[in-house]
Design an enzyme around this catalytic site. Sequence first.
Site, PDB file in Angstrom:
ATOM      1  N   ASP A  26       0.831  -1.208   0.000  1.00 40.23           N
ATOM      2  CA  ASP A  26       0.000   0.000   0.000  1.00 40.23           C
ATOM      3  C   ASP A  26       0.867   1.261   0.000  1.00 40.23           C
ATOM      4  O   ASP A  26       1.987   1.253   0.519  1.00 40.23           O
ATOM      5  CB  ASP A  26      -0.915  -0.032   1.239  1.00 40.23           C
ATOM      6  CG  ASP A  26      -2.074   0.930   1.126  1.00 40.23           C
ATOM      7  OD1 ASP A  26      -2.354   1.417   0.001  1.00 40.23           O
ATOM      8  OD2 ASP A  26      -2.714   1.197   2.155  1.00 40.23           O
ATOM      9  N   HIS A  43       2.307   3.494  -9.073  1.00 40.64           N
ATOM     10  CA  HIS A  43       2.053   2.066  -9.312  1.00 40.64           C
ATOM     11  C   HIS A  43       3.201   1.438 -10.111  1.00 40.64           C
ATOM     12  O   HIS A  43       3.572   0.294  -9.873  1.00 40.64           O
ATOM     13  CB  HIS A  43       0.725   1.871 -10.044  1.00 40.64           C
ATOM     14  CG  HIS A  43      -0.470   2.262  -9.218  1.00 40.64           C
ATOM     15  ND1 HIS A  43      -0.627   1.876  -7.909  1.00 40.64           N
ATOM     16  CD2 HIS A  43      -1.566   3.016  -9.508  1.00 40.64           C
ATOM     17  CE1 HIS A  43      -1.758   2.362  -7.432  1.00 40.64           C
ATOM     18  NE2 HIS A  43      -2.342   3.072  -8.384  1.00 40.64           N
ATOM     19  N   LEU A 137      10.920 -20.315  -5.272  1.00 38.13           N
ATOM     20  CA  LEU A 137      10.027 -19.363  -4.607  1.00 38.13           C
ATOM     21  C   LEU A 137       8.633 -19.542  -5.186  1.00 38.13           C
ATOM     22  O   LEU A 137       8.459 -19.592  -6.405  1.00 38.13           O
ATOM     23  CB  LEU A 137      10.486 -17.914  -4.840  1.00 38.13           C
ATOM     24  CG  LEU A 137       9.535 -16.846  -4.280  1.00 38.13           C
ATOM     25  CD1 LEU A 137       9.541 -16.840  -2.747  1.00 38.13           C
ATOM     26  CD2 LEU A 137       9.889 -15.454  -4.798  1.00 38.13           C
TER      27      LEU A 137
HETATM   28  C1  IPE Z   1      -5.398  -2.710  -0.161  1.00 36.75           C
HETATM   29  O1  IPE Z   1      -5.080  -1.370  -0.336  1.00 36.75           O
HETATM   30  C2  IPE Z   1      -5.386  -3.421  -1.477  1.00 36.75           C
HETATM   31  C3  IPE Z   1      -4.089  -3.556  -2.117  1.00 36.75           C
HETATM   32  C4  IPE Z   1      -2.938  -3.220  -1.605  1.00 36.75           C
HETATM   33  C5  IPE Z   1      -4.117  -4.137  -3.429  1.00 36.75           C
HETATM   34  P1  IPE Z   1      -6.209  -0.253  -0.471  1.00 36.75           P
HETATM   35  O2  IPE Z   1      -5.480   1.041  -0.560  1.00 36.75           O
HETATM   36  O3  IPE Z   1      -7.133  -0.574  -1.565  1.00 36.75           O
HETATM   37  O4  IPE Z   1      -6.987  -0.410   0.908  1.00 36.75           O
HETATM   38  P2  IPE Z   1      -7.846   0.647   1.735  1.00 36.75           P
HETATM   39  O5  IPE Z   1      -8.779   1.309   0.771  1.00 36.75           O
HETATM   40  O6  IPE Z   1      -6.880   1.615   2.324  1.00 36.75           O
HETATM   41  O7  IPE Z   1      -8.520  -0.184   2.760  1.00 36.75           O
HETATM   42  C1  IPE Z   2      -1.597   0.284  -3.331  1.00 32.96           C
HETATM   43  O1  IPE Z   2      -1.379   1.645  -3.353  1.00 32.96           O
HETATM   44  C2  IPE Z   2      -1.882  -0.291  -4.701  1.00 32.96           C
HETATM   45  C3  IPE Z   2      -3.285  -0.662  -4.912  1.00 32.96           C
HETATM   46  C4  IPE Z   2      -4.222  -0.670  -4.006  1.00 32.96           C
HETATM   47  C5  IPE Z   2      -3.670  -1.064  -6.253  1.00 32.96           C
HETATM   48  P1  IPE Z   2      -2.572   2.680  -3.314  1.00 32.96           P
HETATM   49  O2  IPE Z   2      -2.944   3.017  -4.715  1.00 32.96           O
HETATM   50  O3  IPE Z   2      -3.691   2.218  -2.457  1.00 32.96           O
HETATM   51  O4  IPE Z   2      -1.859   3.933  -2.644  1.00 32.96           O
HETATM   52  P2  IPE Z   2      -2.485   4.949  -1.599  1.00 32.96           P
HETATM   53  O5  IPE Z   2      -3.018   4.138  -0.460  1.00 32.96           O
HETATM   54  O6  IPE Z   2      -3.580   5.693  -2.309  1.00 32.96           O
HETATM   55  O7  IPE Z   2      -1.341   5.809  -1.211  1.00 32.96           O
HETATM   56 MG    MG Z   3      -4.102   2.420  -0.490  1.00 31.21          MG
END
Ligand code: IPE
Ligand code: IPE
Ligand code: MG
Length: 244
Positions: A26, A43, A137
């Site tokens: 995240d 990303h 792995l």
């Molecule tokens: C969780 O992250 C999902 C992934 C890392 C793929 P999100 O950013 O979507 O989760 P919330 O919205 O903070 O719960």
């Molecule tokens: C995690 O990073 C990747 C996915 C959930 C696809 P985020 O896109 O949720 O990044 P933040 O949480 O908005 O910083």
């Molecule tokens: Mg996120």
Amino acid sequence: MAETAASLSKPGEGDQRPRHVAIIMDGNGRWAKNRGWPRLVGHRRGAERVKQIVRACPDLGVNWLTVYAFSTENWKRSTEEVLGLMGIFARYIEREADGLSTEGVRMRFIGGRERLEPKLQRLMEGIESRTARNNRLNLTVAINYGGRDELARAANRLAARIARGDIAEPTEADLADCLDTAGHPDPDLVIRTSGETRTSNFLPFQAAYSEYEFTQTLWPDFTPDHLAEILDRYGLRERRFGSV
Ligand code: IPE
Ligand code: IPE
Ligand code: MG
């Protein structure tokens, strides 16, 4: 002798290694926003980190790595971001296929596939069969994964097995066998980056007894050194599983 707080919290042997690490990757969006860049740049950097972490795992004694790449809830994001992420997944598979094969990585996916583009589904199936005999792995990528969705799909599979007469009274093991992760060991350790302290629908059944680590580091900044440090701390934990 009365039990003291110290005896209750005595650390483990210090050299235990998690066999299976699962990561909620995240913070890509915030990483990009901090620099005034589009979220998709975050990303893309995140995908680069996945490559590094995958390469580091075998030397760190990790034999199973499961990463959360896209949740069933992430469809709520803009079309641009969703399509951009799907493109990143497809390119990752196309560009990494040779490297993963020669490095002994077995790649698999969990999550519902029917909502994904047919081209992406074909790439996923292709890399799964191409790497099926590898075992250095075990890399599992969760795409369109949600723990509740997985349990609902598992309940349907279980119902079909009961209707066929294969199972009379389902056990925990029968349910586990109907999950997308059938045959995978449970994660020993779940790591979430970016400072959020929630699980966001990730492996609710499989991680019921996992250890958790939450780090402030945003995923695009998370290096193999951060992972090594977390694994060292894991070595000091005492896992009791309800025993004493
Ligand atoms: C969780 O992250 C999902 C992934 C890392 C793929 P999100 O950013 O979507 O989760 P919330 O919205 O903070 O719960
Ligand atoms: C995690 O990073 C990747 C996915 C959930 C696809 P985020 O896109 O949720 O990044 P933040 O949480 O908005 O910083
Ligand atoms: Mg996120």
